[in-house]
Design a protein around this motif. Sequence first.
Motif, PDB file in Angstrom:
ATOM      1  N   ASP A   1     -12.992 -33.576 -40.741  1.00  0.00           N
ATOM      2  CA  ASP A   1     -12.476 -34.347 -41.877  1.00  0.00           C
ATOM      3  C   ASP A   1     -13.593 -35.095 -42.603  1.00  0.00           C
ATOM      4  O   ASP A   1     -13.511 -35.331 -43.800  1.00  0.00           O
ATOM      5  N   ARG A   2     -14.614 -35.494 -41.861  1.00  0.00           N
ATOM      6  CA  ARG A   2     -15.716 -36.248 -42.444  1.00  0.00           C
ATOM      7  C   ARG A   2     -17.023 -35.445 -42.419  1.00  0.00           C
ATOM      8  O   ARG A   2     -18.106 -36.009 -42.299  1.00  0.00           O
ATOM      9  N   LYS A   3     -16.893 -34.128 -42.501  1.00  0.00           N
ATOM     10  CA  LYS A   3     -18.037 -33.206 -42.606  1.00  0.00           C
ATOM     11  C   LYS A   3     -19.032 -33.360 -41.456  1.00  0.00           C
ATOM     12  O   LYS A   3     -20.236 -33.274 -41.643  1.00  0.00           O
ATOM     13  N   MET A   4     -18.503 -33.635 -40.272  1.00  0.00           N
ATOM     14  CA  MET A   4     -19.289 -33.715 -39.045  1.00  0.00           C
ATOM     15  C   MET A   4     -20.400 -34.767 -39.100  1.00  0.00           C
ATOM     16  O   MET A   4     -21.411 -34.655 -38.420  1.00  0.00           O
ATOM     17  N   ARG A   5     -20.190 -35.809 -39.875  1.00  0.00           N
ATOM     18  CA  ARG A   5     -21.168 -36.898 -39.895  1.00  0.00           C
ATOM     19  C   ARG A   5     -21.035 -37.680 -38.583  1.00  0.00           C
ATOM     20  O   ARG A   5     -19.954 -37.710 -37.978  1.00  0.00           O
ATOM     21  N   PRO A   6     -22.081 -38.349 -38.126  1.00  0.00           N
ATOM     22  CA  PRO A   6     -21.975 -39.158 -36.914  1.00  0.00           C
ATOM     23  C   PRO A   6     -21.292 -40.490 -37.235  1.00  0.00           C
ATOM     24  O   PRO A   6     -21.754 -41.236 -38.085  1.00  0.00           O
ATOM     25  N   ASP A   7     -20.184 -40.772 -36.562  1.00  0.00           N
ATOM     26  CA  ASP A   7     -19.420 -41.990 -36.819  1.00  0.00           C
ATOM     27  C   ASP A   7     -19.367 -42.903 -35.608  1.00  0.00           C
ATOM     28  O   ASP A   7     -19.196 -42.451 -34.484  1.00  0.00           O
ATOM     29  N   VAL A   8     -19.493 -44.194 -35.875  1.00  0.00           N
ATOM     30  CA  VAL A   8     -19.160 -45.229 -34.906  1.00  0.00           C
ATOM     31  C   VAL A   8     -17.701 -45.572 -35.194  1.00  0.00           C
ATOM     32  O   VAL A   8     -17.330 -45.797 -36.343  1.00  0.00           O
ATOM     33  N   THR A   9     -16.874 -45.583 -34.161  1.00  0.00           N
ATOM     34  CA  THR A   9     -15.427 -45.703 -34.329  1.00  0.00           C
ATOM     35  C   THR A   9     -14.914 -46.990 -33.701  1.00  0.00           C
ATOM     36  O   THR A   9     -15.292 -47.323 -32.581  1.00  0.00           O
ATOM     37  N   VAL A  10     -14.045 -47.689 -34.447  1.00  0.00           N
ATOM     38  CA  VAL A  10     -13.405 -48.909 -33.955  1.00  0.00           C
ATOM     39  C   VAL A  10     -11.898 -48.738 -34.107  1.00  0.00           C
ATOM     40  O   VAL A  10     -11.424 -48.309 -35.159  1.00  0.00           O
ATOM     41  N   HIS A  11     -11.162 -49.079 -33.056  1.00  0.00           N
ATOM     42  CA  HIS A  11      -9.703 -48.965 -33.068  1.00  0.00           C
ATOM     43  C   HIS A  11      -9.075 -50.353 -33.084  1.00  0.00           C
ATOM     44  O   HIS A  11      -9.536 -51.253 -32.383  1.00  0.00           O
ATOM     45  N   ILE A  12      -8.002 -50.492 -33.854  1.00  0.00           N
ATOM     46  CA  ILE A  12      -7.231 -51.732 -33.884  1.00  0.00           C
ATOM     47  C   ILE A  12      -5.773 -51.375 -33.605  1.00  0.00           C
ATOM     48  O   ILE A  12      -5.127 -50.732 -34.429  1.00  0.00           O
ATOM     49  N   PRO A  13      -5.251 -51.756 -32.438  1.00  0.00           N
ATOM     50  CA  PRO A  13      -3.838 -51.493 -32.174  1.00  0.00           C
ATOM     51  C   PRO A  13      -2.958 -52.388 -33.045  1.00  0.00           C
ATOM     52  O   PRO A  13      -3.264 -53.560 -33.262  1.00  0.00           O
ATOM     53  N   VAL A  14      -1.873 -51.818 -33.545  1.00  0.00           N
ATOM     54  CA  VAL A  14      -0.921 -52.559 -34.381  1.00  0.00           C
ATOM     55  C   VAL A  14       0.443 -52.448 -33.707  1.00  0.00           C
ATOM     56  O   VAL A  14       1.085 -51.401 -33.763  1.00  0.00           O
ATOM     57  N   TYR A  15       0.854 -53.515 -33.026  1.00  0.00           N
ATOM     58  CA  TYR A  15       2.163 -53.575 -32.358  1.00  0.00           C
ATOM     59  C   TYR A  15       2.545 -55.029 -32.193  1.00  0.00           C
ATOM     60  O   TYR A  15       1.748 -55.923 -32.477  1.00  0.00           O
ATOM     61  N   ASP A  16       3.727 -55.283 -31.738  1.00  0.00           N
ATOM     62  CA  ASP A  16       4.229 -56.649 -31.584  1.00  0.00           C
ATOM     63  C   ASP A  16       3.728 -57.220 -30.263  1.00  0.00           C
ATOM     64  O   ASP A  16       4.174 -56.807 -29.194  1.00  0.00           O
TER      65      ASP A  16
ATOM     66  N   ILE B   1     -17.315 -46.286 -44.966  1.00  0.00           N
ATOM     67  CA  ILE B   1     -16.207 -46.556 -44.052  1.00  0.00           C
ATOM     68  C   ILE B   1     -14.931 -45.864 -44.518  1.00  0.00           C
ATOM     69  O   ILE B   1     -14.572 -45.921 -45.685  1.00  0.00           O
ATOM     70  N   CYS B   2     -14.284 -45.228 -43.563  1.00  0.00           N
ATOM     71  CA  CYS B   2     -13.008 -44.549 -43.764  1.00  0.00           C
ATOM     72  C   CYS B   2     -12.035 -45.093 -42.723  1.00  0.00           C
ATOM     73  O   CYS B   2     -12.450 -45.722 -41.747  1.00  0.00           O
ATOM     74  N   TYR B   3     -10.769 -44.819 -42.933  1.00  0.00           N
ATOM     75  CA  TYR B   3      -9.785 -45.239 -41.943  1.00  0.00           C
ATOM     76  C   TYR B   3      -8.706 -44.178 -41.805  1.00  0.00           C
ATOM     77  O   TYR B   3      -8.531 -43.313 -42.654  1.00  0.00           O
ATOM     78  N   ASP B   4      -8.000 -44.271 -40.714  1.00  0.00           N
ATOM     79  CA  ASP B   4      -6.840 -43.427 -40.474  1.00  0.00           C
ATOM     80  C   ASP B   4      -5.947 -44.172 -39.498  1.00  0.00           C
ATOM     81  O   ASP B   4      -6.366 -45.175 -38.903  1.00  0.00           O
ATOM     82  N   SER B   5      -4.735 -43.691 -39.338  1.00  0.00           N
ATOM     83  CA  SER B   5      -3.827 -44.299 -38.361  1.00  0.00           C
ATOM     84  C   SER B   5      -3.053 -43.197 -37.663  1.00  0.00           C
ATOM     85  O   SER B   5      -2.911 -42.095 -38.186  1.00  0.00           O
ATOM     86  N   GLU B   6      -2.583 -43.525 -36.478  1.00  0.00           N
ATOM     87  CA  GLU B   6      -1.778 -42.597 -35.703  1.00  0.00           C
ATOM     88  C   GLU B   6      -0.786 -43.401 -34.878  1.00  0.00           C
ATOM     89  O   GLU B   6      -0.976 -44.601 -34.672  1.00  0.00           O
ATOM     90  N   PRO B   7       0.266 -42.761 -34.406  1.00  0.00           N
ATOM     91  CA  PRO B   7       1.253 -43.474 -33.585  1.00  0.00           C
ATOM     92  C   PRO B   7       0.627 -44.010 -32.296  1.00  0.00           C
ATOM     93  O   PRO B   7      -0.322 -43.426 -31.763  1.00  0.00           O
ATOM     94  N   TYR B   8       1.180 -45.116 -31.822  1.00  0.00           N
ATOM     95  CA  TYR B   8       0.740 -45.755 -30.579  1.00  0.00           C
ATOM     96  C   TYR B   8       1.955 -45.786 -29.665  1.00  0.00           C
ATOM     97  O   TYR B   8       3.003 -46.328 -30.043  1.00  0.00           O
ATOM     98  N   TYR B   9       1.837 -45.202 -28.485  1.00  0.00           N
ATOM     99  CA  TYR B   9       2.977 -45.048 -27.575  1.00  0.00           C
ATOM    100  C   TYR B   9       2.792 -45.858 -26.302  1.00  0.00           C
ATOM    101  O   TYR B   9       1.675 -46.143 -25.893  1.00  0.00           O
ATOM    102  N   ALA B  10       3.929 -46.176 -25.677  1.00  0.00           N
ATOM    103  CA  ALA B  10       3.942 -46.824 -24.367  1.00  0.00           C
ATOM    104  C   ALA B  10       5.064 -46.184 -23.545  1.00  0.00           C
ATOM    105  O   ALA B  10       6.034 -45.666 -24.112  1.00  0.00           O
ATOM    106  N   PRO B  11       4.946 -46.222 -22.217  1.00  0.00           N
ATOM    107  CA  PRO B  11       6.028 -45.692 -21.374  1.00  0.00           C
ATOM    108  C   PRO B  11       7.328 -46.447 -21.631  1.00  0.00           C
ATOM    109  O   PRO B  11       7.326 -47.664 -21.839  1.00  0.00           O
ATOM    110  N   ASP B  12       8.453 -45.716 -21.620  1.00  0.00           N
ATOM    111  CA  ASP B  12       9.751 -46.356 -21.879  1.00  0.00           C
ATOM    112  C   ASP B  12      10.486 -46.762 -20.611  1.00  0.00           C
ATOM    113  O   ASP B  12      11.602 -47.262 -20.669  1.00  0.00           O
TER     114      ASP B  12
END
Length: 158
Positions: free
Chosen positions: A108-123, A26-37
Amino acid sequence: MERKLDIKGLFQSEEELRRMIAGRKICYDSEPYYAPDGKGGLVQIGFRLTLYGTLPEGADDVTPDSEEYRDVERDMRNFAEALSAACDPLHMCGAITADPATLSYSHDRKMRPDVTVHIPVYDKEHFGHPVDEKIRSTLQGASELLESLGVRKTRWQD
């Protein structure tokens, strides 16, 4: 304050959890999460924490209908659920979404097959406000907890 996963009902022991993390690489990463202003633009309201877990060695021709895929997806969802509960529940949103019926591949993960799960982090209480220190702190705490369990940032390193 040290965070700890509540794995009751999800994993039988911390040892089982750690074996699953190593086995699924298992690996992880994060990226910005946007919403319309509301003004035609976007505002960063949080982050999207992504967990990647791979299939067992030698699992060839795996499809989302196969037992191997379902086992990885179950483990990833359980892990994400425990992580969300361990961090600030007002900011680690319980809306855990997997990319259903797909495997992802990344250089980034040498083209291995990944199952991906996302967790949004916001208020969740005040949806739409810009990222603040509480949201950053929640993401930082989740990252530290992941790494303390052996989860790697971006890719698994053997």
